[in-house]
Design a protein around this motif. Structure first.
Motif, mmCIF file in Angstrom:
data_model
loop_
_atom_site.group_PDB
_atom_site.id
_atom_site.type_symbol
_atom_site.label_atom_id
_atom_site.label_comp_id
_atom_site.label_asym_id
_atom_site.label_seq_id
_atom_site.Cartn_x
_atom_site.Cartn_y
_atom_site.Cartn_z
ATOM 1 N N GLN A 37 -8.808 2.411 -10.175
ATOM 2 C CA GLN A 37 -7.367 2.486 -10.274
ATOM 3 C C GLN A 37 -6.818 3.429 -9.207
ATOM 4 O O GLN A 37 -7.387 4.491 -8.959
ATOM 5 C CB GLN A 37 -6.964 2.988 -11.652
ATOM 6 N N VAL A 38 -5.704 3.005 -8.608
ATOM 7 C CA VAL A 38 -5.104 3.794 -7.538
ATOM 8 C C VAL A 38 -3.974 4.642 -8.086
ATOM 9 O O VAL A 38 -3.150 4.176 -8.870
ATOM 10 C CB VAL A 38 -4.556 2.865 -6.439
ATOM 11 N N GLN A 39 -3.952 5.887 -7.670
ATOM 12 C CA GLN A 39 -2.823 6.762 -7.969
ATOM 13 C C GLN A 39 -2.077 7.034 -6.662
ATOM 14 O O GLN A 39 -2.699 7.327 -5.643
ATOM 15 C CB GLN A 39 -3.283 8.092 -8.573
ATOM 16 N N LEU A 40 -0.759 6.941 -6.733
ATOM 17 C CA LEU A 40 0.085 7.193 -5.575
ATOM 18 C C LEU A 40 0.967 8.404 -5.843
ATOM 19 O O LEU A 40 1.563 8.521 -6.922
ATOM 20 C CB LEU A 40 0.972 5.982 -5.267
ATOM 21 N N VAL A 41 1.059 9.288 -4.849
ATOM 22 C CA VAL A 41 1.920 10.464 -4.967
ATOM 23 C C VAL A 41 2.797 10.544 -3.731
ATOM 24 O O VAL A 41 2.297 10.669 -2.605
ATOM 25 C CB VAL A 41 1.096 11.756 -5.110
ATOM 26 N N GLU A 42 4.107 10.478 -3.958
ATOM 27 C CA GLU A 42 5.071 10.593 -2.869
ATOM 28 C C GLU A 42 5.462 12.052 -2.652
ATOM 29 O O GLU A 42 5.464 12.850 -3.589
ATOM 30 C CB GLU A 42 6.347 9.780 -3.169
ATOM 31 N N SER A 43 5.820 12.356 -1.425
ATOM 32 C CA SER A 43 6.313 13.680 -1.089
ATOM 33 C C SER A 43 7.258 13.561 0.097
ATOM 34 O O SER A 43 7.314 12.517 0.753
ATOM 35 C CB SER A 43 5.158 14.628 -0.757
ATOM 36 N N GLY A 83 -8.157 7.591 -5.737
ATOM 37 C CA GLY A 83 -8.802 6.721 -6.710
ATOM 38 C C GLY A 83 -9.600 5.611 -6.056
ATOM 39 O O GLY A 83 -10.726 5.319 -6.444
ATOM 40 N N ARG A 84 -8.974 4.960 -5.103
ATOM 41 C CA ARG A 84 -9.687 4.002 -4.270
ATOM 42 C C ARG A 84 -8.867 3.734 -3.021
ATOM 43 O O ARG A 84 -7.707 4.114 -2.923
ATOM 44 C CB ARG A 84 -9.984 2.713 -5.026
ATOM 45 N N SER A 85 -9.453 3.034 -2.104
ATOM 46 C CA SER A 85 -8.788 2.779 -0.823
ATOM 47 C C SER A 85 -7.642 1.775 -0.975
ATOM 48 O O SER A 85 -7.732 0.834 -1.763
ATOM 49 C CB SER A 85 -9.800 2.220 0.177
ATOM 50 N N ILE A 86 -6.579 2.029 -0.206
ATOM 51 C CA ILE A 86 -5.454 1.088 -0.156
ATOM 52 C C ILE A 86 -5.497 0.254 1.114
ATOM 53 O O ILE A 86 -4.541 -0.432 1.456
ATOM 54 C CB ILE A 86 -4.093 1.809 -0.247
ATOM 55 N N SER A 87 -6.610 0.320 1.817
ATOM 56 C CA SER A 87 -6.681 -0.307 3.139
ATOM 57 C C SER A 87 -6.528 -1.819 3.103
ATOM 58 O O SER A 87 -6.184 -2.419 4.125
ATOM 59 C CB SER A 87 -8.006 0.054 3.821
ATOM 60 N N ARG A 118 1.353 3.277 8.315
ATOM 61 C CA ARG A 118 0.226 3.565 7.427
ATOM 62 C C ARG A 118 -0.958 4.074 8.232
ATOM 63 O O ARG A 118 -1.110 3.753 9.421
ATOM 64 C CB ARG A 118 -0.160 2.334 6.615
ATOM 65 N N ASP A 119 -1.784 4.857 7.550
ATOM 66 C CA ASP A 119 -3.016 5.345 8.128
ATOM 67 C C ASP A 119 -4.105 5.069 7.109
ATOM 68 O O ASP A 119 -4.280 5.825 6.153
ATOM 69 C CB ASP A 119 -2.914 6.843 8.430
ATOM 70 N N ASN A 120 -4.797 3.980 7.293
ATOM 71 C CA ASN A 120 -5.800 3.579 6.300
ATOM 72 C C ASN A 120 -6.971 4.555 6.228
ATOM 73 O O ASN A 120 -7.593 4.708 5.179
ATOM 74 C CB ASN A 120 -6.294 2.165 6.596
ATOM 75 N N ALA A 121 -7.244 5.218 7.319
ATOM 76 C CA ALA A 121 -8.326 6.206 7.302
ATOM 77 C C ALA A 121 -7.973 7.383 6.400
ATOM 78 O O ALA A 121 -8.862 7.973 5.777
ATOM 79 C CB ALA A 121 -8.604 6.695 8.710
ATOM 80 N N LYS A 122 -6.689 7.705 6.343
ATOM 81 C CA LYS A 122 -6.230 8.817 5.514
ATOM 82 C C LYS A 122 -5.710 8.353 4.155
ATOM 83 O O LYS A 122 -5.331 9.166 3.326
ATOM 84 C CB LYS A 122 -5.143 9.606 6.239
ATOM 85 N N ALA A 176 4.715 1.823 -3.382
ATOM 86 C CA ALA A 176 4.054 0.847 -4.255
ATOM 87 C C ALA A 176 3.021 0.055 -3.478
ATOM 88 O O ALA A 176 3.150 -0.120 -2.263
ATOM 89 C CB ALA A 176 5.089 -0.097 -4.852
ATOM 90 N N GLY A 177 2.025 -0.441 -4.192
ATOM 91 C CA GLY A 177 0.961 -1.215 -3.556
ATOM 92 C C GLY A 177 0.738 -2.541 -4.243
ATOM 93 O O GLY A 177 0.857 -2.652 -5.464
ATOM 94 N N ASP A 178 0.439 -3.527 -3.426
ATOM 95 C CA ASP A 178 0.120 -4.864 -3.934
ATOM 96 C C ASP A 178 -1.271 -5.215 -3.457
ATOM 97 O O ASP A 178 -1.468 -5.489 -2.269
ATOM 98 C CB ASP A 178 1.154 -5.871 -3.415
ATOM 99 N N SER A 179 -2.207 -5.207 -4.341
ATOM 100 C CA SER A 179 -3.596 -5.444 -3.978
ATOM 101 C C SER A 179 -3.972 -6.924 -4.020
ATOM 102 O O SER A 179 -5.109 -7.288 -3.696
ATOM 103 C CB SER A 179 -4.517 -4.665 -4.918
#
Length: 124
Positions: free
Chosen positions: A1-7, A26-30, A72-76, A97-100
């Protein structure tokens, strides 16, 4: 499960800039399409911008085109939203938000994970 935190939200004068960041854990969003949405007081949530998993395809709402830049920076494992020439009507809570699962979409219902949001206030 992915957790997203905005700042990066805050109070800025009209014409100013802010850079929002979204950090995933939690996991990659790449391999996920990632989007930004916003919701102003008393209004429905609206689409702001979306970026494909490789960053090659980008779409913006007409109201922010030419002023906002999504990246986006998939490495980060991060997604950013650079907001320039801010207007009072940009005041809202901004959500990452993410759409996997599917192709790029402007519809929030197609996104399967969301952050808690960060407040942006633009004063006139």
């Amino acid at each position: 499960q992915v957790q997203l935190v905005e700042s990066g939200g805050g109070l800025v004068q009209a014409g100013g800039s802010l850079r929002l960041s979204c950090a995933a854990s939690g996991r990659s969003i790449s391999t996920s399409t990632m989007g930004w949405f916003r919701q102003a007081p008393g209004k429905e949530r609206e689409f702001v911008a979306v970026i494909s998993w490789r960053g090659r395809i980008i779409d913006y709402a007409d109201s922010v085109k030419g002023r906002f830049t999504i990246s986006r920076d998939n490495a980060k494992n991060t997604v950013n939203l650079q907001m320039n020439s801010l207007k009072p009507e940009d005041t809202a809570v901004y959500y990452c938000a993410g759409d996997s699962r599917g192709p790029m979409s402007r519809e929030g219902r197609n996104y399967d994970y969301w952050g808690q949001g960060t407040q942006v206030i633009v004063s006139s």
